[in-house]
Design a protein around this motif. Structure first.
Motif, mmCIF file in Angstrom:
data_model
loop_
_atom_site.group_PDB
_atom_site.id
_atom_site.type_symbol
_atom_site.label_atom_id
_atom_site.label_comp_id
_atom_site.label_asym_id
_atom_site.label_seq_id
_atom_site.Cartn_x
_atom_site.Cartn_y
_atom_site.Cartn_z
ATOM 1 N N ALA A 89 -3.812 -5.865 -0.332
ATOM 2 C CA ALA A 89 -4.349 -5.176 -1.413
ATOM 3 C C ALA A 89 -3.163 -3.966 -1.900
ATOM 4 C CB ALA A 89 -5.746 -4.903 -1.613
ATOM 5 N N GLU A 90 -2.785 -3.989 -3.122
ATOM 6 C CA GLU A 90 -2.076 -2.935 -3.642
ATOM 7 C C GLU A 90 -2.440 -1.533 -3.332
ATOM 8 O OE1 GLU A 90 -0.165 -1.349 -7.874
ATOM 9 O OE2 GLU A 90 -1.471 -3.047 -7.673
ATOM 10 N N ARG A 91 -3.979 -1.228 -3.139
ATOM 11 C CA ARG A 91 -4.286 0.154 -3.158
ATOM 12 C C ARG A 91 -4.179 0.454 -1.639
ATOM 13 N NH1 ARG A 91 -8.885 -3.193 -3.249
ATOM 14 N NH2 ARG A 91 -10.106 -3.471 -1.180
ATOM 15 N N ASP A 92 -3.966 -0.529 -0.546
ATOM 16 C CA ASP A 92 -3.564 -0.212 0.641
ATOM 17 C C ASP A 92 -2.447 0.108 1.303
ATOM 18 O OD1 ASP A 92 -6.463 -0.226 1.176
ATOM 19 O OD2 ASP A 92 -6.511 -2.619 1.432
ATOM 20 N N LEU A 93 -1.338 -0.172 0.302
ATOM 21 C CA LEU A 93 -0.178 -0.212 0.897
ATOM 22 C C LEU A 93 0.469 1.352 1.088
ATOM 23 C CD1 LEU A 93 1.710 -2.300 -2.210
ATOM 24 C CD2 LEU A 93 1.548 -2.945 0.397
ATOM 25 N N GLY A 94 -0.363 2.289 0.753
ATOM 26 C CA GLY A 94 0.296 3.671 0.967
ATOM 27 C C GLY A 94 -0.033 4.030 2.689
ATOM 28 N N ALA A 95 -1.079 3.245 3.132
ATOM 29 C CA ALA A 95 -1.377 3.500 4.606
ATOM 30 C C ALA A 95 -0.584 2.783 5.485
ATOM 31 C CB ALA A 95 -2.831 3.587 4.630
ATOM 32 N N ILE A 96 0.305 1.696 5.127
ATOM 33 C CA ILE A 96 0.881 0.732 5.835
ATOM 34 C C ILE A 96 2.214 1.098 5.869
ATOM 35 C CG2 ILE A 96 1.509 -1.755 6.021
ATOM 36 C CD1 ILE A 96 -1.069 -2.244 4.722
ATOM 37 N N ALA A 97 2.893 0.986 7.234
ATOM 38 C CA ALA A 97 4.405 1.116 7.423
ATOM 39 C C ALA A 97 4.927 0.059 8.303
ATOM 40 C CB ALA A 97 4.485 2.460 7.865
ATOM 41 N N PRO A 133 9.288 -6.541 -0.871
ATOM 42 C CA PRO A 133 9.533 -5.241 -1.915
ATOM 43 C C PRO A 133 8.912 -5.747 -3.296
ATOM 44 C CG PRO A 133 11.625 -6.368 -1.521
ATOM 45 C CD PRO A 133 10.720 -6.935 -0.560
ATOM 46 N N GLN A 134 7.618 -6.241 -3.552
ATOM 47 C CA GLN A 134 7.403 -7.050 -4.664
ATOM 48 C C GLN A 134 5.870 -7.182 -4.718
ATOM 49 O OE1 GLN A 134 8.827 -10.953 -5.706
ATOM 50 N NE2 GLN A 134 8.260 -11.012 -7.621
ATOM 51 N N VAL A 135 5.235 -6.865 -5.779
ATOM 52 C CA VAL A 135 3.887 -6.878 -5.735
ATOM 53 C C VAL A 135 3.487 -8.203 -6.662
ATOM 54 C CG1 VAL A 135 1.596 -5.825 -6.818
ATOM 55 C CG2 VAL A 135 3.392 -4.450 -5.695
ATOM 56 N N ASN A 136 2.645 -8.972 -6.196
ATOM 57 C CA ASN A 136 2.133 -10.145 -7.219
ATOM 58 C C ASN A 136 1.213 -9.918 -8.338
ATOM 59 O OD1 ASN A 136 0.760 -12.455 -8.181
ATOM 60 N ND2 ASN A 136 1.216 -13.640 -6.255
ATOM 61 N N ARG A 137 1.795 -10.070 -9.562
ATOM 62 C CA ARG A 137 1.063 -9.592 -10.821
ATOM 63 C C ARG A 137 -0.080 -10.257 -11.134
ATOM 64 N NH1 ARG A 137 5.091 -11.096 -15.414
ATOM 65 N NH2 ARG A 137 6.643 -10.176 -13.994
ATOM 66 N N ASP A 138 -0.385 -11.257 -10.449
ATOM 67 C CA ASP A 138 -1.552 -11.971 -10.633
ATOM 68 C C ASP A 138 -2.722 -11.375 -9.682
ATOM 69 O OD1 ASP A 138 -0.599 -13.315 -13.031
ATOM 70 O OD2 ASP A 138 0.105 -14.931 -11.342
ATOM 71 N N THR A 139 -2.418 -11.527 -8.560
ATOM 72 C CA THR A 139 -3.508 -11.113 -7.306
ATOM 73 C C THR A 139 -3.455 -9.566 -7.099
ATOM 74 O OG1 THR A 139 -1.817 -11.578 -5.706
ATOM 75 C CG2 THR A 139 -3.248 -13.184 -6.439
ATOM 76 N N ARG A 140 -2.352 -8.902 -7.381
ATOM 77 C CA ARG A 140 -2.252 -7.334 -7.281
ATOM 78 C C ARG A 140 -2.076 -7.213 -5.658
ATOM 79 N NH1 ARG A 140 0.588 -6.342 -10.958
ATOM 80 N NH2 ARG A 140 0.428 -4.222 -10.395
ATOM 81 N N THR A 141 -1.300 -8.200 -5.066
ATOM 82 C CA THR A 141 -1.022 -7.728 -3.374
ATOM 83 C C THR A 141 0.415 -7.899 -3.137
ATOM 84 O OG1 THR A 141 -1.320 -10.448 -3.428
ATOM 85 C CG2 THR A 141 -3.381 -9.014 -3.220
ATOM 86 N N THR A 142 0.500 -7.474 -2.084
ATOM 87 C CA THR A 142 2.092 -7.404 -1.643
ATOM 88 C C THR A 142 2.055 -8.218 -0.349
ATOM 89 O OG1 THR A 142 2.623 -5.461 -2.625
ATOM 90 C CG2 THR A 142 3.997 -6.025 -0.688
ATOM 91 N N ARG A 143 3.003 -8.675 0.117
ATOM 92 C CA ARG A 143 3.275 -9.745 1.184
ATOM 93 C C ARG A 143 3.628 -8.624 2.708
ATOM 94 N NH1 ARG A 143 3.994 -15.836 0.928
ATOM 95 N NH2 ARG A 143 1.954 -15.480 0.145
ATOM 96 N N LEU A 144 3.231 -9.070 3.569
ATOM 97 C CA LEU A 144 3.660 -8.439 4.739
ATOM 98 C C LEU A 144 3.963 -9.765 5.664
ATOM 99 C CD1 LEU A 144 1.055 -5.759 5.487
ATOM 100 C CD2 LEU A 144 2.831 -5.531 4.134
ATOM 101 N N ARG A 145 5.200 -9.153 6.537
ATOM 102 C CA ARG A 145 5.612 -10.344 7.563
ATOM 103 C C ARG A 145 5.362 -9.753 9.068
ATOM 104 N NH1 ARG A 145 11.900 -11.221 8.351
ATOM 105 N NH2 ARG A 145 11.621 -12.019 6.320
ATOM 106 N N ILE A 146 4.518 -10.191 9.916
ATOM 107 C CA ILE A 146 4.003 -9.922 11.216
ATOM 108 C C ILE A 146 4.616 -10.667 12.155
ATOM 109 C CG2 ILE A 146 2.002 -9.310 12.545
ATOM 110 C CD1 ILE A 146 0.433 -9.034 9.950
ATOM 111 N N GLU A 147 5.323 -10.532 13.214
ATOM 112 C CA GLU A 147 6.010 -11.044 14.137
ATOM 113 C C GLU A 147 4.771 -11.071 15.586
ATOM 114 O OE1 GLU A 147 9.805 -10.301 15.592
ATOM 115 O OE2 GLU A 147 10.644 -10.043 13.309
ATOM 116 N N LEU A 148 4.535 -12.450 15.732
ATOM 117 C CA LEU A 148 3.429 -12.829 16.800
ATOM 118 C C LEU A 148 3.977 -13.438 18.089
ATOM 119 C CD1 LEU A 148 0.618 -13.854 14.408
ATOM 120 C CD2 LEU A 148 0.850 -11.550 15.697
#
Length: 486
Positions: A308-316, A342-357
């Motif tokens: 969610a867009e509101r949580d981006l400030g706490a993620i690095a 570097p993009q926010v989905n205008r419909d869902t107001r979310t940003t995608r993260l890539r996590i290596e597992l």
């Protein structure tokens, strides 16, 4: 004096003496049982309390865990919660009556003297007896009945989890495509199908290509010439031509060892992985660019999650992430954030993260659903209160400070992070102040009622002065939705 008069006087003396003696005896008689029953009838049981003094009550007779009977509490034994006596009168003996309140503590007042349905007089409230308008006062009985609880504001290290759904995708850097760079014919395909796990160097198919055969013959001729003339540099260009045709290195090494140009060339797997696609068929003709095999290494995969867009400030980038796959309940996969798109989905107001597992056992498969949990927050303690303490109107937030003796003071606060059931308070209260954590709705409703009563008293008695703090109190607690958040 004649005898008749003496007889009359003697009779009167005897009657008076007898009456006095009878009255003395009557005063020493024991009370009749009827009077004792009448006195007992005036008492009735209000409720039954725990015999051990524990905070437990019952409306009907019962026993505790040890089998002891609950003790009855009669109406004349109930403690009184009446307010203290009015303050002494002023020097001129005059005190203004603001209004009259219900003697039982109910939210009912009157601008004039009156009685309640039981015939009890309403209690006058004098000027100066009312608490300051910045606070609310409740009787001990009401506090006990409604379950008002408080706890001090303390320092907490607030840590919270950001949860986000996602899917497993292939690592783009671990994909290999086998495509011909010259016109070729597939002579034979090995026993490899879609989904087969292959190792690097394992044979996939045999290819005949006129271009590859000509380049191989030229290369071997050049090698033989270099051996005869003694120039080791000969043959480098011909070998490069084979490499440009994407001939596998093991096939070139086999040519050099045998010294003959093969009719067909064995094409091998370029890496360890899973065969995702097989288009090669025995005897088929392959044009340049045709994809015959697609192989992917699944030892490391990506989890693409939407935060969610509101949580981006706490993620690095670099933060640790715990991922759970819905296919493996109870199992956890640990990875790290490698990219924040570097993009926010205008419909869902979310940003995608890539996590290596890491995926050593190949349990995680492409397009599998997963749930990611990212621990955010600082380890440094901050001043915080329980989430239930805050009354949020949307435009402002408030808490009630327990001042003791049933007095509660509202405070406007500025909030920070949330997590673990606590909210950071940046302004408004100090460490150690006791904050109400439950039944806030009751105190809030009392605040609304108090503000309304002030306005009512002012309208009914124009001479009654309304303290200046009443309007501020009404503005802070007069929101209908303030208590609804609890």
């Amino acid at each position: 004096m004649n005898k008749s008069a003496l007889r009359i006087i003697l009779a009167l003396c005897i009657g008076v003496g007898a009456a006095g003696a009878w009255s003395v005896q009557v005063r020493h008689w024991p009370p009749h049982p009827f009077f004792a029953l009448a006195a007992a009838a005036e008492r009735h049981v209000l409720y039954f309390r725990d015999p051990g003094g524990a905070p437990s009550w019952s409306a009907t007779p019962k026993k505790d865990a040890q089998g002891r009977d609950y003790l009855p509490v009669y109406n004349d034994e109930e403690p009184s919660f009446e307010p203290p006596a009015p303050k002494p009168k002023t020097a001129d003996g005059s005190r203004k009556i603001l209004y009259y309140r219900n003697p039982m503590g109910l939210p009912d007042t009157s601008p004039v003297p009156k009685r309640d349905p039981m015939g009890m007089n309403y209690v006058p409230v004098y000027e100066g007896d009312e608490p300051d308008d910045s606070s609310v006062k409740l009787s001990p009985g009401k506090i006990q009945r409604t379950g008002v609880k408080s706890e001090p504001a303390q320092l907490y290290a607030i840590r919270t989890l950001v949860k986000a759904p996602g899917t497993i995708q292939l690592d783009e850097r671990r994909l290999s495509v086998i495509a011909m760079r010259a016109e070729s014919f597939v002579q034979r395909v090995a026993n490899v199908t879609t989904g087969t796990r292959v190792n690097e160097g394992q044979m996939l198919m045999e290819i005949y290509s006129p271009a590859v055969a000509a380049a191989a013959a030229e290369y071997l001729a050049t090698i033989n010439s270099s051996v005869t003339s003694g120039h080791a540099a000969y043959g480098r260009g011909s070998r490069q031509r084979l490499m440009n045709l994407d001939v596998p290195e093991p096939a070139i090494a086999a040519m050099e060892k045998s010294g003959t140009a093969p009719v067909t060339v064995r094409w091998s797997a370029p890496r360890n992985g899973i065969v995702l696609e097989r288009n090669a068929v025995d005897g088929m003709r392959a044009q340049p660019g045709d994809v015959l095999f697609r192989i992917a290494d699944l030892s490391v995969v990506w989890a693409l999650v939407d935060v969610a867009e509101r949580d981006l400030g706490a993620i690095a980038v670099g933060q640790s992430v715990m991922v759970r796959a819905r296919s493996f309940p109870g199992r956890e996969f640990n990875g790290q954030i490698s990219v924040i798109y570097p993009q926010v989905n205008r419909d869902t107001r979310t940003t995608r993260l890539r996590i290596e597992l890491p995926n050593a056992d190949f349990a995680l498969l492409p397009d599998m659903y997963v749930d990611a949990e990212i621990a955010v927050g600082s380890r440094a303690p901050v001043l915080a209160v329980a989430e239930n303490s805050v009354l949020d109107t949307g435009s402002r937030q408030a808490v009630f400070v327990d001042k003791g003796d049933g007095r509660f003071e509202p405070r406007i606060v500025k909030l920070g992070r949330r997590g673990d059931g606590y909210i950071e308070v940046r302004e408004g209260i100090r460490e150690g102040e006791v904050i109400v954590t439950s039944a806030n709705f009751l105190i809030d409703s009392e605040s609304n009622l108090k503000a309304a009563l002030k306005s009512y008293a002012e309208a009914g008695n124009p001479q009654t002065a309304v303290p200046s703090g009443a309007s501020d109190m009404k503005d802070m607690s007069g929101h209908k939705d303030m208590g609804s958040h609890q």
